[in-house]
Design a protein around this motif. Structure first.
Motif, PDB file in Angstrom:
ATOM      1  N   MET A 220       0.707  -1.037  -0.012  1.00 33.69           N
ATOM      2  CA  MET A 220      -0.026   0.134  -0.035  1.00 33.69           C
ATOM      3  C   MET A 220       0.844   1.152   0.266  1.00 33.69           C
ATOM      4  O   MET A 220       0.352   2.343  -0.095  1.00 33.69           O
ATOM      5  CB  MET A 220      -0.926   0.064   0.999  1.00 33.69           C
ATOM      6  N   ARG A 221       1.992   1.088   0.055  1.00 30.96           N
ATOM      7  CA  ARG A 221       3.122   2.342   0.379  1.00 30.96           C
ATOM      8  C   ARG A 221       2.618   2.796   1.429  1.00 30.96           C
ATOM      9  O   ARG A 221       2.750   4.485   1.378  1.00 30.96           O
ATOM     10  CB  ARG A 221       3.282   3.104  -1.064  1.00 30.96           C
ATOM     11  N   LEU A 222       2.194   2.521   2.417  1.00 28.46           N
ATOM     12  CA  LEU A 222       2.012   3.036   3.855  1.00 28.46           C
ATOM     13  C   LEU A 222       2.929   2.767   5.107  1.00 28.46           C
ATOM     14  O   LEU A 222       2.532   3.066   6.105  1.00 28.46           O
ATOM     15  CB  LEU A 222       0.636   2.636   4.404  1.00 28.46           C
TER      16      LEU A 222
ATOM     17  N   GLU B 287       3.566   9.649  -4.828  1.00 25.73           N
ATOM     18  CA  GLU B 287       2.653   9.584  -3.856  1.00 25.73           C
ATOM     19  C   GLU B 287       1.119   9.806  -4.618  1.00 25.73           C
ATOM     20  O   GLU B 287       0.229   9.102  -4.313  1.00 25.73           O
ATOM     21  CB  GLU B 287       3.000  10.642  -2.785  1.00 25.73           C
TER      22      GLU B 287
ATOM     23  N   GLN C 104      -2.075   7.479  -4.644  1.00 26.18           N
ATOM     24  CA  GLN C 104      -3.138   8.122  -4.104  1.00 26.18           C
ATOM     25  C   GLN C 104      -4.457   7.392  -4.908  1.00 26.18           C
ATOM     26  O   GLN C 104      -5.457   7.120  -4.467  1.00 26.18           O
ATOM     27  CB  GLN C 104      -3.276   9.508  -3.814  1.00 26.18           C
TER      28      GLN C 104
ATOM     29  N   ARG D  98      -4.833   3.662  -4.126  1.00 27.18           N
ATOM     30  CA  ARG D  98      -5.259   3.114  -2.934  1.00 27.18           C
ATOM     31  C   ARG D  98      -6.894   3.434  -2.688  1.00 27.18           C
ATOM     32  O   ARG D  98      -7.178   4.432  -3.009  1.00 27.18           O
ATOM     33  CB  ARG D  98      -4.822   4.033  -1.894  1.00 27.18           C
ATOM     34  N   GLY D  99      -7.285   2.501  -1.889  1.00 25.49           N
ATOM     35  CA  GLY D  99      -8.811   2.526  -1.872  1.00 25.49           C
ATOM     36  C   GLY D  99      -9.576   2.375  -2.766  1.00 25.49           C
ATOM     37  O   GLY D  99     -11.053   2.167  -3.008  1.00 25.49           O
TER      38      GLY D  99
ATOM     39  N   MET E 279      -7.690  -1.560   1.782  1.00 22.93           N
ATOM     40  CA  MET E 279      -6.958  -2.316   2.951  1.00 22.93           C
ATOM     41  C   MET E 279      -8.072  -2.076   4.135  1.00 22.93           C
ATOM     42  O   MET E 279      -8.353  -1.214   4.306  1.00 22.93           O
ATOM     43  CB  MET E 279      -5.836  -1.827   3.220  1.00 22.93           C
TER      44      MET E 279
ATOM     45  N   ARG F 148      -4.255   6.160   9.453  1.00 19.16           N
ATOM     46  CA  ARG F 148      -3.826   5.302   8.438  1.00 19.16           C
ATOM     47  C   ARG F 148      -4.897   4.854   7.481  1.00 19.16           C
ATOM     48  O   ARG F 148      -4.730   4.744   6.462  1.00 19.16           O
ATOM     49  CB  ARG F 148      -3.029   3.933   9.023  1.00 19.16           C
TER      50      ARG F 148
ATOM     51  N   ARG G  65      -5.506   7.384   4.814  1.00 22.05           N
ATOM     52  CA  ARG G  65      -4.580   7.472   3.749  1.00 22.05           C
ATOM     53  C   ARG G  65      -4.969   6.121   2.788  1.00 22.05           C
ATOM     54  O   ARG G  65      -4.974   6.195   1.651  1.00 22.05           O
ATOM     55  CB  ARG G  65      -3.111   7.044   4.371  1.00 22.05           C
ATOM     56  N   ALA G  66      -5.280   4.910   3.481  1.00 15.49           N
ATOM     57  CA  ALA G  66      -5.446   3.858   2.579  1.00 15.49           C
ATOM     58  C   ALA G  66      -6.536   4.034   1.861  1.00 15.49           C
ATOM     59  O   ALA G  66      -6.928   3.385   0.667  1.00 15.49           O
ATOM     60  CB  ALA G  66      -5.732   2.613   3.731  1.00 15.49           C
ATOM     61  N   LYS G  67      -7.422   5.124   2.023  1.00 14.14           N
ATOM     62  CA  LYS G  67      -8.525   5.396   1.268  1.00 14.14           C
ATOM     63  C   LYS G  67      -8.130   6.029  -0.105  1.00 14.14           C
ATOM     64  O   LYS G  67      -8.956   6.118  -1.076  1.00 14.14           O
ATOM     65  CB  LYS G  67      -9.706   6.277   1.859  1.00 14.14           C
ATOM     66  N   GLY G  68      -6.955   6.574   0.040  1.00 10.72           N
ATOM     67  CA  GLY G  68      -6.521   7.309  -1.211  1.00 10.72           C
ATOM     68  C   GLY G  68      -6.663   8.639  -1.188  1.00 10.72           C
ATOM     69  O   GLY G  68      -6.502   9.505  -1.889  1.00 10.72           O
ATOM     70  N   LEU G  69      -6.993   9.340   0.170  1.00 10.76           N
ATOM     71  CA  LEU G  69      -7.255  10.722   0.443  1.00 10.76           C
ATOM     72  C   LEU G  69      -5.715  11.462   0.155  1.00 10.76           C
ATOM     73  O   LEU G  69      -4.554  10.898   0.662  1.00 10.76           O
ATOM     74  CB  LEU G  69      -7.515  10.833   1.659  1.00 10.76           C
ATOM     75  N   GLY G  70      -5.737  12.599  -0.349  1.00  8.54           N
ATOM     76  CA  GLY G  70      -4.645  13.478  -0.439  1.00  8.54           C
ATOM     77  C   GLY G  70      -3.988  13.894   1.138  1.00  8.54           C
ATOM     78  O   GLY G  70      -4.777  13.900   2.018  1.00  8.54           O
TER      79      GLY G  70
END
Lengths: 613, 306
Positions: free
Chosen positions: A75-77, A102, A106, A109-110, A115, B206, B209-214
């Motif tokens: 997830m690059r988290l 990044e 984004q 992700r999601g 996740m 976390r 962020r995992a949702k893809g928010l900026g």
């Protein structure tokens, strides 16, 4: 479903067709490093695997194996700035995620990779409503209007079987139970129909019956949406239940990988075999037969009669009692020397409160007799003397040792409190206890952070033993430990029982562990006991539907014996908080013979399916 | 909600009553004699005694306090010994200036402090973080009369951007507000930083962020409301600390607020004014706290007013 979502779904489907031959995700040579005081340390080393479309890959391993780091790397988290991907590629949809910036990440992700996390209680933002958080996830990746996004959010909640989905949008996370929150997390993750779902210990923090439902829900959604799942877990039962392929990890390296059937039937590596052998299995407890029959009627170590624990909730101008939490409602049982009584049930059933009452940590009504003396009639010094006979071991070995004290002093402290022995005598006793629980006397000068979780729990056990108690209350004492450590700690507890004749009150939600260690079992539900008997009676012939449900909910670590559909709970478990004056109904227990007590009219308990299995 | 408010109001009245007793007792025990101040050095003992009787200062403590309380309940704060006018009117005439300065100071505090704290938290461990924290430390530890004089010298005397003193326009407000606000800004910067660092480590960040928010959305929508909660409670308490600073700053800048009024009153042992200003300040603090507690549930739905 709106056109936009359909379009993006169909675009994904096209991409899927193109890539149908190949895997969805291909990780190759992945190495993750953490920068620490002594330079960089590898937490994932040279890991390679592929994830097939619509399949479930389980990454199994104990704490520190690098399984969570792997998922965060995809997830690059990874927690910045200490942790980074040192080398390797993560191939997904023709791109290398490891090298993506990044902003591009984004967009993935999601949307394409989603996740869900272990802790449903803390993974949702407490100050934002469910609706806000869900709609936000949808709006981030689509051009839908607020109205359409909202409609889509309701659909997502319905898909995870949340009742009254529409009205849930206005609720806040704290108004939902753990299981409901995890469903919201799943709804959020799957709302945009991602190609890959990464689930990091998604059911570890949930009650067993809820765990069964959530796993079944994941399987069902996978069947319908064709999602590929990476499931990260320490629980081999969950692996057997869910996986198509399995990767076993240890210390950041892959130990073994293969089809789930092969891994369980013919593990190639010694570590995998150890891991599987350590898993507590239902039915294995039979090895502990022969105890529990009243051979010689010794006097009870502890007897509890009609125990009530209620907490008042105040409200209104004058702060009068408006509600009561009926944590424990008329519980009775007794424990003989040398015996292990297990209290089982799900969160909020009152098992821990019962334990605290016996240890004298919460006010109660009813009678608790320890060693023939009634706690209720005692005060001050006399009570302190009785308390010597009852010691506790708690769940979290990290939180129950003062980080600023040497472990030797921690173990000696109970003797200090009760004014026992000289300094030299105390030292000698602590050293002997350290040896006894499998530590070395030389380690007495160290601090808690220098020990692993299992070692810390041994220190807690040593501390509980210092006063030579008659009864040890173990409140979820092995739940936080890795399976292999768990097995060794359970063995230690059994040895100590044989050696010192201690009685245990063993509190656990884990039916497999309970079957392994207990002589007698009491099942609690909403503050009352619904079934009690010897281990053989309760596990061999469970009579109450709730007991059956608990046993049935335990995932079996055998992929050949996967369960079909797990009976769904129609309602949430009701609250034990009631308006003042509204007493819960007392349950009557009937003796089925040989002390096997069962609540008579199973049908009257709210929230339980009447259907037994 | 109604029940909660009712209980809080009863509590507030009790607090104010307690403060009035303590302040009155302290002033009674004070070795300085207000009558000597009024009568002047050359007055005869007979004059002094007559003034003392006239003001009721010859009565025992409980009688004096009882009389004061009785008048207070009717809205009468008494008359100034020196200025010969109603205390309530003296205070009312100067209250707007002080409230204005207080609002200016709070705005400065929050604007500077929260921005600094946020920037430091986001770049934790960096050089920016370190220099911001050093700056906040200087802000917290610098005495206000020094900060005030320094600002006056640089921005009024040398650069001539703002007036040296006085009251009336927005430009008059800037330097006094900054002077009061700089100390608070240092506090808020440190609080905001630690609160924000804490929140940024939470699981729900976390998840966001995992949702893809900026980054900005994660920060503003998910982190900020959680991080600001302890700050809101702090603002309520802060009003009390501000009052102390305002007394000093009003005399440095010649700001015509109640700070100056009470400063003069203390020097001349003008008890009715000291009592009046103390009670008004206490009321402001009580109201500030009540306000902070009432705002909290709007930020965090878990907080219930009971």
């Amino acid at each position: 479903m709106s056109a936009d979502i359909a379009r993006s779904a169909s675009a994904k489907a096209v991409a899927a067709d193109q890539a149908a031959a190949g895997p969805v995700l291909a990780v190759s040579g992945l190495t993750v490093v953490v920068r620490g005081e002594e330079g960089e340390r590898e937490v994932v080393s040279d890991l390679s695997f592929t994830l097939a479309r619509g399949k479930t890959l389980c990454i199994a391993g104990e704490s520190g194996s690098g399984k969570s780091m792997t998922s965060l790397a995809i997830m690059r988290l990874l927690p910045k700035p200490a942790t980074r991907i040192a080398s390797g590629t993560i191939g997904f949809a023709g791109q290398d995620l490891a090298g993506l910036d990044e902003r591009a990440m984004q967009a993935i992700r999601g949307n394409r990779i989603a996740m869900i996390f272990q802790e449903p209680m803390t993974s949702l933002n407490p100050v934002l409503s469910i609706g806000t958080q869900l709609i936000e996830a949808i709006e981030t990746h689509t051009d839908l209007s607020r109205r359409e996004a909202r409609r889509h959010a309701v659909e997502a909640l319905k898909a995870v079987r949340i009742p009254e989905a529409e009205s849930r949008l206005a609720q806040y996370p704290h108004e939902l139970s753990g299981g409901m929150r995890q469903r919201v997390m799943i709804a959020m993750a799957l709302a945009l129909k991602p190609d890959v779902l990464i689930a990091d210990e998604p059911t570890t923090a949930l009650d067993v019956t809820v765990q069964g439902e959530v796993l079944e829900l994941l399987r069902d959604l996978q069947r319908r949406q064709g999602t590929s799942i990476i499931l990260i877990t320490h629980d081999m039962g969950v692996v057997a239940e869910m996986a198509d392929r399995v990767i076993v990890m240890r210390n950041g390296r892959m130990v073994e990988q293969g089809r789930v059937g092969d891994i369980f039937a013919a593990p190639m590596q010694a570590y995998t075999r150890e891991l599987l052998a350590a898993v507590p299995r239902m039915g294995a407890g039979a090895a502990r037969a022969g105890i529990g029959e009243p051979a010689a009627p010794a006097p009870d170590v502890a007897a509890v009669r009609d125990l009530f624990v209620r907490f008042d909730q105040r409200g209104g101008f004058l702060g009068r009692v408006t509600h009561r939490v009926h944590a424990v409602e008329g519980v009775s049982f007794s424990i003989r020397p040398d015996e292990t009584l297990a209290l089982v049930g799900e969160s909020g059933c009152g098992k821990s409160t019962t334990a605290k009452a016996i240890a004298g940590l919460v006010p109660f009504s009813g009678s608790i007799t320890v060693n023939g003396r009634d706690l209720a009639g005692l005060s001050g010094e006399a009570r302190k003397a009785v308390k010597r006979d009852v010691q506790m071991i708690f769940q979290d070995p990290y939180a129950s040792l003062d980080p600023r004290m040497r472990v030797g002093d921690l173990v000696a402290e109970p003797m200090l409190v009760h004014g026992i022995g000289s300094a030299a005598e105390r030292r000698e006793r602590v050293a002997a206890l350290f040896e006894r629980v499998g530590l070395q006397a030389g380690q007495m000068e160290l601090y808690p952070h220098e020990f692993s979780g299992g070692q810390r729990q041994r220190i807690c056990i040593a501390r509980a033993l210092t006063l030579r108690p008659k009864l040890i209350i173990a409140d979820e004492s092995v739940s936080a430990l890795d399976v292999s450590v768990q097995a060794r700690v359970l063995d230690l507890l059994k040895e100590l029982q044989r050696e010192f004749g201690i009685a245990y009150l063993f509190i656990s939600h884990d039916m497999a562990v309970v079957e392994n260690i207990s002589d007698r079992v009491a099942v609690m539900y909403l503050g009352q006991i619904v079934e009690m008997g010897t281990r053989a009676q309760v596990f061999g012939n469970p009579r109450h539907p709730y007991t059956r449900r608990l046993i049935e909910a335990v995932p079996v670590p055998d992929p050949a014996r996967r369960r079909g559909n797990f009976a769904r709970l129609v309602h949430e478990i009701p609250s034990v908080t009631r308006p003042r004056g509204e007493e819960p109904q007392r349950l009557r227990l009937t003796d089925l013979g040989d002390g096997h007590l069962v609540e008579a009219e199973a049908g009257i308990i709210p929230g339980l399916p009447l259907r037994a299995s | 909600m109604i029940a909660y408010l009712g209980r809080r109001i009863v509590q507030s009245v009790l607090i104010l009553l307690g403060i009035s007793i303590i302040t009155f007792a302290l002033l009674y025990l004070l070795p300085a004699d207000p009558v000597r101040q009024i009568a002047g050095r050359s007055a005869t003992p007979a004059t002094v005694e007559s003034i003392r009787r006239q003001l009721g200062l010859d009565q025992p403590f409980l009688v004096q306090y009882g009389r004061y309380l009785w008048n207070l309940l009717q809205g009468d704060l008494g008359r100034s010994y020196i200025q010969r006018s109603e205390v309530s009117q003296l205070i009312l005439a100067r209250l707007p200036a002080t409230l204005l300065l207080m609002v200016g100071a709070i705005v400065c505090e929050l604007l500077i402090g929260l921005t600094m704290g946020l920037a430091a938290a986001v770049r934790r461990g960096s050089r920016t973080d370190n220099s911001l924290m050093v700056a906040s430390f200087v802000g917290v530890s610098a005495p206000q009369f020094v900060v005030g004089l320094l600002l006056l010298y640089i921005f009024a005397v040398r650069l001539g951007w703002f007036p040296i003193g006085g009251y009336g326009t927005f430009r008059h407000l800037v330097l006094p507000s900054l002077t009061v606000g700089i100390m608070g800004a240092g506090w808020y910067a440190r609080m905001m930083r630690s609160s924000m660092v804490d929140v940024l480590h939470q699981d729900y960040i976390r998840t966001a962020r995992a949702k893809g928010l900026g980054r900005l959305k994660v920060l503003v929508r998910h982190a900020l409301p959680n991080a600001i909660l302890p700050i809101v409670a702090m603002v309520g308490i802060d009003i009390g600390i501000l009052m102390g600073g305002i007394v000093v700053v009003e005399s440095v800048f010649g700001w015509p607020g109640i700070g100056q009024l009470v400063w003069q009153a203390i020097q001349r042992v003008d008890i009715p004014i000291i009592m009046g200003v103390t009670l008004v300040s206490a009321l402001a603090i009580v109201l500030g706290n009540l306000f902070a507690d009432l705002v909290a549930p709007f930020i965090d739905p878990r907080i219930k007013l009971r």
